[in-house]
Enzyme design. Structure first.
Site, PDB file in Angstrom:
ATOM      1  N   GLY A  46       9.370 -99.613  50.480  1.00 17.13           N
ATOM      2  CA  GLY A  46       9.671 -98.274  49.999  1.00 17.13           C
ATOM      3  C   GLY A  46      10.933 -97.765  50.671  1.00 17.13           C
ATOM      4  O   GLY A  46      11.280 -98.210  51.762  1.00 17.13           O
ATOM      5  N   GLN A  51      16.772 -91.679  53.690  1.00 20.25           N
ATOM      6  CA  GLN A  51      17.059 -92.766  54.629  1.00 20.25           C
ATOM      7  C   GLN A  51      18.452 -93.368  54.447  1.00 20.25           C
ATOM      8  O   GLN A  51      18.962 -94.035  55.331  1.00 20.25           O
ATOM      9  CB  GLN A  51      16.010 -93.880  54.483  1.00 20.25           C
ATOM     10  CG  GLN A  51      14.632 -93.451  54.960  1.00 20.25           C
ATOM     11  CD  GLN A  51      13.614 -94.536  54.690  1.00 20.25           C
ATOM     12  OE1 GLN A  51      13.102 -94.644  53.578  1.00 20.25           O
ATOM     13  NE2 GLN A  51      13.334 -95.359  55.685  1.00 20.25           N
ATOM     14  N   CYS A  91       8.468 -98.484  59.332  1.00 15.97           N
ATOM     15  CA  CYS A  91       9.486 -97.701  58.637  1.00 15.97           C
ATOM     16  C   CYS A  91      10.841 -98.346  58.864  1.00 15.97           C
ATOM     17  O   CYS A  91      11.169 -98.726  59.981  1.00 15.97           O
ATOM     18  CB  CYS A  91       9.481 -96.280  59.189  1.00 15.97           C
ATOM     19  SG  CYS A  91      10.721 -95.214  58.432  1.00 15.97           S
ATOM     20  N   LEU A  92      11.617 -98.482  57.796  1.00 15.14           N
ATOM     21  CA  LEU A  92      12.952 -99.092  57.931  1.00 15.14           C
ATOM     22  C   LEU A  92      13.858 -98.261  58.836  1.00 15.14           C
ATOM     23  O   LEU A  92      14.832 -98.782  59.363  1.00 15.14           O
ATOM     24  CB  LEU A  92      13.604 -99.260  56.550  1.00 15.14           C
ATOM     25  CG  LEU A  92      12.897-100.257  55.621  1.00 15.14           C
ATOM     26  CD1 LEU A  92      13.556-100.271  54.252  1.00 15.14           C
ATOM     27  CD2 LEU A  92      12.881-101.652  56.228  1.00 15.14           C
ATOM     28  N   HIS A 133       4.274 -91.758  52.483  1.00 18.07           N
ATOM     29  CA  HIS A 133       5.235 -91.997  53.569  1.00 18.07           C
ATOM     30  C   HIS A 133       6.651 -91.601  53.112  1.00 18.07           C
ATOM     31  O   HIS A 133       7.372 -90.903  53.825  1.00 18.07           O
ATOM     32  CB  HIS A 133       5.169 -93.484  53.964  1.00 18.07           C
ATOM     33  CG  HIS A 133       6.171 -93.925  54.982  1.00 18.07           C
ATOM     34  ND1 HIS A 133       5.810 -94.391  56.232  1.00 18.07           N
ATOM     35  CD2 HIS A 133       7.530 -93.994  54.941  1.00 18.07           C
ATOM     36  CE1 HIS A 133       6.915 -94.717  56.911  1.00 18.07           C
ATOM     37  NE2 HIS A 133       7.968 -94.494  56.146  1.00 18.07           N
ATOM     38  N   GLU A 134       7.025 -92.027  51.898  1.00 20.46           N
ATOM     39  CA  GLU A 134       8.381 -91.724  51.399  1.00 20.46           C
ATOM     40  C   GLU A 134       8.537 -90.228  51.104  1.00 20.46           C
ATOM     41  O   GLU A 134       9.609 -89.659  51.314  1.00 20.46           O
ATOM     42  CB  GLU A 134       8.698 -92.536  50.131  1.00 20.46           C
ATOM     43  CG  GLU A 134       8.601 -94.055  50.268  1.00 20.46           C
ATOM     44  CD  GLU A 134       9.308 -94.619  51.484  1.00 20.46           C
ATOM     45  OE1 GLU A 134      10.320 -94.042  51.935  1.00 20.46           O
ATOM     46  OE2 GLU A 134       8.840 -95.653  52.008  1.00 20.46           O
ATOM     47  N   HIS A 137       9.539 -88.437  54.121  1.00 19.66           N
ATOM     48  CA  HIS A 137      10.984 -88.535  54.402  1.00 19.66           C
ATOM     49  C   HIS A 137      11.752 -87.409  53.701  1.00 19.66           C
ATOM     50  O   HIS A 137      12.692 -86.856  54.252  1.00 19.66           O
ATOM     51  CB  HIS A 137      11.552 -89.879  53.917  1.00 19.66           C
ATOM     52  CG  HIS A 137      11.354 -91.018  54.866  1.00 19.66           C
ATOM     53  ND1 HIS A 137      11.838 -91.013  56.156  1.00 19.66           N
ATOM     54  CD2 HIS A 137      10.741 -92.220  54.716  1.00 19.66           C
ATOM     55  CE1 HIS A 137      11.529 -92.164  56.756  1.00 19.66           C
ATOM     56  NE2 HIS A 137      10.851 -92.914  55.896  1.00 19.66           N
TER      57      HIS A 137
HETATM   58 ZN    ZN Z   1      10.051 -94.762  56.329  1.00 17.44          ZN
END
Ligand code: ZN
Length: 172
Positions: A46, A51, A91-92, A133-134, A137
């Protein structure tokens, strides 16, 4: 298509609250393609526009191992949520960290697709977790915010140290 740079914790830009997308046009679709390339290359399941330093309400997901279920959610809104699930999330933007987070197990979400059409979708399990989660963000929230302040400090210090080491390795 181009790979985009992913912001990393504790970058303050990750705390920006995204604003709604007003027009779904070719420029947005180009951004969506770049986001998929970036997410698949990472690799991740995702990615929120936040991000990649674009503060618009847009997220993408694909939780399958063979890239067979790409989802684009523009201006997503959760209509219903129920159940509780606890899973290890990564998480990236916080590379190398996995922590348990509690989320709703099942959600119903409304959004615009990449053609600007309104859609509704039911999601459960990993997909539901990923969308929640997204969506965090887009509010400037990170999964480490669910951990204690002491733990967050430790993660912040460790990541900063690793980044210093990395840059030292290429510096002349
Ligand atoms: Zn994330």
């Amino acid at each position: 298509m181009a790979k985009l740079k992913i912001l990393e914790f504790p970058d303050a830009r990750l705390r920006t609250k995204a604003t709604p997308v007003e027009t779904v046009d070719d420029a947005l679709r180009a951004l969506i393609s770049d986001m998929f390339e970036t997410m698949y290359a990472a690799p991740g399941i995702g990615l929120a526009a936040t991000q990649v330093d674009v503060h618009k309400r847009l997220l993408i997901t694909d939780v399958t191992p063979d890239k067979s279920e790409p989802h684009v959610l523009i201006n997503p809104e959760i209509l219903e949520k129920d159940g509780v699930t606890v899973s290890d999330e990564g998480c990236l933007s916080v590379p190398g960290y996995y922590e348990e987070v509690e989320r709703a197990e099942h959600i119903r979400v409304r959004f615009l697709d990449r053609h600007g059409e309104t859609q509704e979708m039911e999601a459960e399990g990993l997909l539901a977790v990923c969308i929640q989660h997204e969506m965090d963000h887009l509010e400037g929230k990170l999964f480490v915010d669910y951990q204690s302040e002491a733990k967050r400090q430790r993660i912040r210090k460790k990541l900063q140290k690793e980044r210093r080491h990395q840059s030292a390795a290429v510096a002349m």
